[in-house]
Design a protein around this motif. Sequence first.
Motif, PDB file in Angstrom:
ATOM      1  N   LYS A 171       0.859  -1.187   0.000  1.00 22.21           N
ATOM      2  CA  LYS A 171       0.000   0.000   0.000  1.00 22.21           C
ATOM      3  C   LYS A 171       0.886   1.225   0.000  1.00 22.21           C
ATOM      4  O   LYS A 171       1.758   1.363   0.874  1.00 22.21           O
ATOM      5  CB  LYS A 171      -0.880   0.019   1.246  1.00 22.21           C
ATOM      6  CG  LYS A 171      -2.022  -0.962   1.203  1.00 22.21           C
ATOM      7  CD  LYS A 171      -2.871  -0.817   2.456  1.00 22.21           C
ATOM      8  CE  LYS A 171      -4.003  -1.836   2.448  1.00 22.21           C
ATOM      9  NZ  LYS A 171      -4.787  -1.781   3.686  1.00 22.21           N
ATOM     10  N   TYR A 172       0.660   2.111  -0.942  1.00 20.01           N
ATOM     11  CA  TYR A 172       1.521   3.276  -1.075  1.00 20.01           C
ATOM     12  C   TYR A 172       0.696   4.535  -1.306  1.00 20.01           C
ATOM     13  O   TYR A 172      -0.502   4.470  -1.526  1.00 20.01           O
ATOM     14  CB  TYR A 172       2.469   3.105  -2.272  1.00 20.01           C
ATOM     15  CG  TYR A 172       3.215   1.808  -2.277  1.00 20.01           C
ATOM     16  CD1 TYR A 172       4.182   1.539  -1.316  1.00 20.01           C
ATOM     17  CD2 TYR A 172       2.943   0.841  -3.240  1.00 20.01           C
ATOM     18  CE1 TYR A 172       4.865   0.344  -1.318  1.00 20.01           C
ATOM     19  CE2 TYR A 172       3.619  -0.368  -3.245  1.00 20.01           C
ATOM     20  CZ  TYR A 172       4.576  -0.613  -2.275  1.00 20.01           C
ATOM     21  OH  TYR A 172       5.236  -1.796  -2.265  1.00 20.01           O
ATOM     22  N   PRO A 187      -3.838   7.395  -2.714  1.00 24.25           N
ATOM     23  CA  PRO A 187      -3.430   6.100  -2.148  1.00 24.25           C
ATOM     24  C   PRO A 187      -3.606   4.995  -3.193  1.00 24.25           C
ATOM     25  O   PRO A 187      -4.520   5.065  -4.023  1.00 24.25           O
ATOM     26  CB  PRO A 187      -4.387   5.908  -0.971  1.00 24.25           C
ATOM     27  CG  PRO A 187      -5.514   6.830  -1.202  1.00 24.25           C
ATOM     28  CD  PRO A 187      -5.063   7.917  -2.113  1.00 24.25           C
ATOM     29  N   ILE A 189      -3.107   0.568  -3.985  1.00 21.85           N
ATOM     30  CA  ILE A 189      -2.807  -0.787  -3.512  1.00 21.85           C
ATOM     31  C   ILE A 189      -2.257  -1.570  -4.694  1.00 21.85           C
ATOM     32  O   ILE A 189      -2.903  -1.676  -5.741  1.00 21.85           O
ATOM     33  CB  ILE A 189      -4.059  -1.480  -2.937  1.00 21.85           C
ATOM     34  CG1 ILE A 189      -4.551  -0.721  -1.695  1.00 21.85           C
ATOM     35  CG2 ILE A 189      -3.742  -2.933  -2.568  1.00 21.85           C
ATOM     36  CD1 ILE A 189      -5.884  -1.195  -1.144  1.00 21.85           C
ATOM     37  N   GLU A 191      -1.048  -5.199  -5.958  1.00 19.54           N
ATOM     38  CA  GLU A 191      -1.104  -6.634  -5.675  1.00 19.54           C
ATOM     39  C   GLU A 191      -0.177  -7.368  -6.628  1.00 19.54           C
ATOM     40  O   GLU A 191       0.168  -6.852  -7.688  1.00 19.54           O
ATOM     41  CB  GLU A 191      -2.544  -7.136  -5.850  1.00 19.54           C
ATOM     42  CG  GLU A 191      -3.504  -6.535  -4.836  1.00 19.54           C
ATOM     43  CD  GLU A 191      -4.944  -6.939  -5.106  1.00 19.54           C
ATOM     44  OE1 GLU A 191      -5.324  -7.055  -6.288  1.00 19.54           O
ATOM     45  OE2 GLU A 191      -5.678  -7.141  -4.128  1.00 19.54           O
TER      46      GLU A 191
END
Length: 204
Positions: A171-172, A187, A189, A191
Amino acid sequence: MTIGRQGWWCSMFGALLLSILATTPPRLDASNIEGQVVVKTARDNSNAVVYIDKIPGKTFTPPSAPIPLDQVNLTFVPHVLPVLVGTKVAFPNSDDIRHNVFSPTPSSKFNLGTYPKATTKYYVFNKSGTITLLCNVHAEMSAYVIVTDTPYFAVTDKAGNFSMKNVPAGKYVLKVWHEKAKPTSMPIIVEDNRTVITNFELKR
Ligand SMILES: [Cu+2]
């Protein structure tokens, strides 16, 4: 030809192994981030920088060879250069006239002096942030070095497209910078084995 009991087991095992290899996708613990940045306040969408500025607990090794930022036809090339903190940037002069390179940015103030063609000066960017570069011989010359704490960054092309490869899952906060617009962030995510599509619109 006949095969013995051992040979039979061997070929069964081989077939099983082959079928496992054929059905298991390659595992890459990383993904790509792609998208488009539309810059409402600029002539085109080029030279926006999309980057992950920090990954807590992780530090990265800067490239061993200097990254060039050239001076050609009274222009810094490239105009915008993202680098990992600690990166050494080379400033060659490819013009027949003398140029100067200096930065008025408080966190990375420096002046490499005025120097002729075929001379290269260097500067190591040890503090993250947006650093403005100017030439005190030619007022029209400018460039930006975007110093980030991760090697995950990309610069947009004229259409605004960018592509960031091999970003580890996590998560960044994805940040976007352009010299003629207000910076923004989002934000994100990431995967495993997925390409994340993210689009931005920058305004004043
Ligand atoms: Cu100059």
